[in-house]
Design a protein around this motif. Sequence first.
Motif, PDB file in Angstrom:
ATOM      1  N   HIS A 123     -43.598  -9.101 -40.846  1.00 24.68           N
ATOM      2  CA  HIS A 123     -44.796  -8.945 -40.016  1.00 24.68           C
ATOM      3  C   HIS A 123     -44.813  -9.999 -38.909  1.00 24.68           C
ATOM      4  O   HIS A 123     -45.136  -9.709 -37.762  1.00 24.68           O
ATOM      5  CB  HIS A 123     -46.060  -9.132 -40.870  1.00 24.68           C
ATOM      6  CG  HIS A 123     -46.327  -7.996 -41.803  1.00 24.68           C
ATOM      7  ND1 HIS A 123     -46.698  -6.757 -41.364  1.00 24.68           N
ATOM      8  CD2 HIS A 123     -46.269  -7.914 -43.147  1.00 24.68           C
ATOM      9  CE1 HIS A 123     -46.873  -5.949 -42.407  1.00 24.68           C
ATOM     10  NE2 HIS A 123     -46.612  -6.624 -43.498  1.00 24.68           N
ATOM     11  N   ASN A 169     -43.048 -11.406 -31.489  1.00 24.23           N
ATOM     12  CA  ASN A 169     -42.333 -10.771 -30.393  1.00 24.23           C
ATOM     13  C   ASN A 169     -43.115  -9.687 -29.686  1.00 24.23           C
ATOM     14  O   ASN A 169     -42.648  -9.127 -28.695  1.00 24.23           O
ATOM     15  CB  ASN A 169     -40.996 -10.245 -30.894  1.00 24.23           C
ATOM     16  CG  ASN A 169     -40.047 -11.395 -31.153  1.00 24.23           C
ATOM     17  OD1 ASN A 169     -39.730 -12.134 -30.245  1.00 24.23           O
ATOM     18  ND2 ASN A 169     -39.654 -11.570 -32.407  1.00 24.23           N
ATOM     19  N   SER A 170     -44.306  -9.396 -30.193  1.00 27.85           N
ATOM     20  CA  SER A 170     -45.161  -8.477 -29.461  1.00 27.85           C
ATOM     21  C   SER A 170     -46.143  -9.263 -28.595  1.00 27.85           C
ATOM     22  O   SER A 170     -46.912  -8.699 -27.851  1.00 27.85           O
ATOM     23  CB  SER A 170     -45.915  -7.562 -30.423  1.00 27.85           C
ATOM     24  OG  SER A 170     -46.684  -8.315 -31.324  1.00 27.85           O
ATOM     25  N   TYR A 181     -42.340 -11.589 -37.476  1.00 30.54           N
ATOM     26  CA  TYR A 181     -41.374 -11.329 -36.408  1.00 30.54           C
ATOM     27  C   TYR A 181     -41.977 -10.371 -35.394  1.00 30.54           C
ATOM     28  O   TYR A 181     -41.901 -10.593 -34.183  1.00 30.54           O
ATOM     29  CB  TYR A 181     -40.078 -10.740 -36.977  1.00 30.54           C
ATOM     30  CG  TYR A 181     -39.063 -10.370 -35.905  1.00 30.54           C
ATOM     31  CD1 TYR A 181     -38.138 -11.290 -35.446  1.00 30.54           C
ATOM     32  CD2 TYR A 181     -39.063  -9.099 -35.326  1.00 30.54           C
ATOM     33  CE1 TYR A 181     -37.228 -10.962 -34.445  1.00 30.54           C
ATOM     34  CE2 TYR A 181     -38.162  -8.762 -34.331  1.00 30.54           C
ATOM     35  CZ  TYR A 181     -37.243  -9.697 -33.892  1.00 30.54           C
ATOM     36  OH  TYR A 181     -36.351  -9.368 -32.899  1.00 30.54           O
ATOM     37  N   VAL A 182     -42.568  -9.301 -35.905  1.00 30.77           N
ATOM     38  CA  VAL A 182     -43.187  -8.313 -35.007  1.00 30.77           C
ATOM     39  C   VAL A 182     -44.315  -8.974 -34.222  1.00 30.77           C
ATOM     40  O   VAL A 182     -44.422  -8.803 -33.005  1.00 30.77           O
ATOM     41  CB  VAL A 182     -43.714  -7.104 -35.810  1.00 30.77           C
ATOM     42  CG1 VAL A 182     -44.508  -6.167 -34.902  1.00 30.77           C
ATOM     43  CG2 VAL A 182     -42.552  -6.364 -36.464  1.00 30.77           C
ATOM     44  N   HIS A 183     -45.110  -9.759 -34.910  1.00 32.02           N
ATOM     45  CA  HIS A 183     -46.249 -10.397 -34.242  1.00 32.02           C
ATOM     46  C   HIS A 183     -45.784 -11.332 -33.131  1.00 32.02           C
ATOM     47  O   HIS A 183     -46.244 -11.245 -31.989  1.00 32.02           O
ATOM     48  CB  HIS A 183     -47.082 -11.162 -35.261  1.00 32.02           C
ATOM     49  CG  HIS A 183     -48.284 -11.817 -34.634  1.00 32.02           C
ATOM     50  ND1 HIS A 183     -49.379 -11.089 -34.233  1.00 32.02           N
ATOM     51  CD2 HIS A 183     -48.528 -13.105 -34.300  1.00 32.02           C
ATOM     52  CE1 HIS A 183     -50.267 -11.923 -33.689  1.00 32.02           C
ATOM     53  NE2 HIS A 183     -49.779 -13.141 -33.719  1.00 32.02           N
TER      54      HIS A 183
END
Lengths: 383, 383
Positions: free
Chosen positions: A372, A378-379, A374-376
């Motif tokens: 989660h 990089n978003s 990583y997504v956060h």
Amino acid sequence: MSTTVPAGFRAAGVTAGLKASGRPDVAVVVNDGPDHHAAVVLTSNRVQAAPVVWTRQVLSDGRVDAVVLNSGGANACTGPEGFADTHRTAEHVAQVLGVSAGDVAVCSTGLIGERLPMDALLGGVDAAAAALSADGGDDAAEAIMTTDTVSKTATATRDGWTVGGMAKGAGMLAPALATMLVVVTTDAVTSPEVLDAALREATRTTFDRVDSDGCQSTNDTVLLMASGASGVSVDPDELTEAVREVCAELARALIGDAEGAKHDIAITVRGAASEDDGLEVARSVARNNLFKCAVFGEDPNWGRVLAAVGTTRAVFEPDRLDVSMNDVQVCRAGGVGEDRSAVSLAGREVSVVVDLHAGEHEVTVWTNDLTHDYVHENSAYST
Amino acid sequence: MSTTVPAGFRAAGVTAGLKASGRPDVAVVVNDGPDHHAAVVLTSNRVQAAPVVWTRQVLSDGRVDAVVLNSGGANACTGPEGFADTHRTAEHVAQVLGVSAGDVAVCSTGLIGERLPMDALLGGVDAAAAALSADGGDDAAEAIMTTDTVSKTATATRDGWTVGGMAKGAGMLAPALATMLVVVTTDAVTSPEVLDAALREATRTTFDRVDSDGCQSTNDTVLLMASGASGVSVDPDELTEAVREVCAELARALIGDAEGAKHDIAITVRGAASEDDGLEVARSVARNNLFKCAVFGEDPNWGRVLAAVGTTRAVFEPDRLDVSMNDVQVCRAGGVGEDRSAVSLAGREVSVVVDLHAGEHEVTVWTNDLTHDYVHENSAYST
């Protein structure tokens, strides 16, 4: 002290105002000699940042007197104006230090597609030059951080000579290289040719085998500088081994601090018919998002490992594949092995061993889980 | 009614108890003829599930009388015992329907590395056979769902003949194929050779250009069956176009329902020197986790697009690349174009156009963003 552990080097890291966070963002490392040998390995991405193009030219004669590094902006995809900015930065460093601009390497990291704020950057160069010291390596290592949570340094000490290094990198970590800026220094007496061979061999089995997210950067630079200040002439193999040791420690530190990661995963491929086969299989597993999500969820889903192996061109028979996770052989001869519930993935370190039963070669690639966080991170990227 | 829209087909979907959720999990589609022509495209993954190996054998003579499909278990990496399970399933279907087991295709989907509960599955076959009807296509489409949130069906209606299809797939979507089970039917009068050519051409430009997460499955199957029941002999090109229309609609439905996705992203590469070049570039962007995270965060981070393009071997000059996002040209000639803040990514559909300025070819690949929910679903996978 990283890059300033070897004799003959001074460094500094300062806050120039490139980062919105107000953290240090400009570093300078100077080689005071007597030698000024250098070697470099640069990104193989065909879209290359201005500082990469510049630094390639600088290294054409194997001499570097200083390197200037900035975080807070990659100066990539910035056109001729961006290249002029890099050139101007090198000229300014050269003027302040009294060296030739053609012997000043430049490294940048941060957001792609934005011009650098040159007034702030050049002011930072002045401040860094004024702060240069023989124990400034740690400050320099801090100033090149982006989403890194810790600065990364390493040292290899030998009899009368040393190798030191610093690295930054937490995302866009993939071969070849991993996405990073790395400066390694040594006070060994050597030649540019030996230095170049040592660096290529060391990066091949370290940074090139780190694959956090399969994404390759436009700015990767690993710079090795030798001052000769120890007065000790070294055997090329010993030098290679010491450089490799520092690169391996830095590469491991990159994986340990990768964006959002909860697990560090060592993927070892055994029984490969060739080193290339082993590498292809290990990278395929390392880049499989479903497998990486499973590790995040601490689910020993070995079927996703086999699905990734099956996409490669390596020599193997599907019904001979063995897979172990944290030493439990969950897959035997391509089928069900020990009960997957016997595998615990609670710890930070995870080991996956794939045996191809096709030869004698073994390769390990390091990666992370897909989380989660990583997504956060990089978003909502900003340096 | 999907697969039962064309004349000559019956289908059913039932609950056999393979899924813990208690949802339907076994489907059967029967071709009542007069023709029993069939063609198939199977996963190119070298680790192949037992039903894939079986179905390849069944299709060797171009005849299929029935296909049985189960969700709740992939029957992949299950060794000789798993293959025997598939064989036994086909034998059971053959016995119940009064056909030859060698004309019964088998498809399975679900977790890799677990044996199927055969008693439940064979009971499901009995129930499905008893429920077969000429309007059972929708029930069959529902029974093959795994993490799909909606069943996927499509129809192409022509003058006196039709093509119908159903698909399942929500994760492990990548070339070639996307990870899926697909059954397409037609009542056109044709030959096995024409059917095979039509299916290969249709999948090449539809399912093979869907890349949700870069992960390729062990179980992909796209089966096309022709009953000839319309009595209408069709032109091969017309058949190909109708099959392509159904495959395109199903492929688009797969992307629209991909695990955790918040955005559907069409990546179009223009000005490619060849179709292969365009495809390589489009896939590289489609698989870039950092770019996919940026879209999730509605951040038009075009630098990540260029970084992905730069990893390919396609013909292009970095300083000629143009990139548009949702019709705003954010990158011009490899450098900064219009202000990225002019791009809105608030909608579900996102368009990225990369112009290589190297030729006349154009290719579009569909993908999704990388989201918290993707990580969540795939870190706690169970069918």
